[in-house]
Enzyme design. Structure first.
Site: not given
Length: 241
Positions: A8, A129
């Site tokens: 990330d 998500d």
């Protein structure tokens, strides 16, 4: 089952967030390319990369960091975060990304995702998500009125390579994967499902593999690798069994 180590990117660095909160970022490596090379040495066959700044801003931000990763490794990379146009998809595929992940745009403009999947078959994944039962958007800062299954079914039979389902409440927390939630989506759609969020130990990988019903295609490993709660060799052996 394919295991995807996660990188990330925030401000050019390799970080992990807690529950997707940009204010709760832990830096694990200042060199994303170095981290990618470590994962290759560990034996992983894919890499999962997210441009966190891009997800918030709605456009690619950590471009140089992603390009450094692509130049440093030869395994395929799937990339998400802020990619919301066909031009953006095309640019990253031409740059060497093997699979582009579309999230917010899948909620707001599903036709764009369908068109992308037709143009680049099996190179488009959809991020699902989930927070409090609803699909989150805009770098997890907003909530839609869609649930995971409703979103997933939008993209049946259009060539989408995978649905990547993340339980935001578990992401970065090492609390265990939501096997039930992942399994419900996998059983409801014909698209391969990749689990993300909370994969804390090899027991989580075993639970994903052992569940009845449709096979879970993959799992994304983040903080568990950086914190050492999962050893790559053991995890890869279990996933391949």
């Amino acid at each position: 089952m394919i295991l995807y180590p996660a990188i990330d990117l925030k401000d050019g660095q390799c970080v992990r967030l807690l529950h997707g909160d940009m204010e709760k970022a832990t830096v694990f490596n200042n060199s994303p390319a170095d981290q990618a090379e470590r994962f290759v040495r560990d034996g992983f066959s894919w890499l999962h990369v997210v441009d966190l700044n891009g997800a918030i801003e709605g456009k690619s931000v950590n471009t140089a960091a992603v390009q450094s990763i692509l130049e440093s490794i030869s395994i395929p990379v799937q990339l998400g975060g802020g990619i919301r146009t066909l031009e953006g998809v095309e640019a990253w595929i031409e740059a060497g990304v093997s699979r582009v992940i579309l999230g917010t745009v899948a909620v707001h403009d599903p036709d764009l995702v369908r068109k992308a999947a037709r143009l680049w078959p099996e190179q488009i994944a959809v991020a699902v998500d989930v927070r409090d039962g609803k699909v989150a958007v805009d770098g997890w800062t907003g909530l839609s009125d869609l649930d995971a299954i409703t979103l997933g079914k939008r993209f049946e039979d259009v060539g989408v390579a995978a649905l990547i389902v993340t339980d935001i409440s578990r992401d970065g927390a090492l609390t265990g994967v939501n096997v039930e939630g992942v399994g419900e989506l996998a059983d409801a759609v014909s698209i391969p499902v990749i689990a993300s969020g909370g994969v804390a130990s090899v027991a989580d990988i075993e639970r994903l593999k052992a569940r009845p019903g449709v096979e879970i295609a993959g799992a994304i490993l983040g903080r568990s690798l950086y914190a050492g709660t999962i050893r790559p060799a053991e995890a890869l052996t279990i996933a391949a069994a």
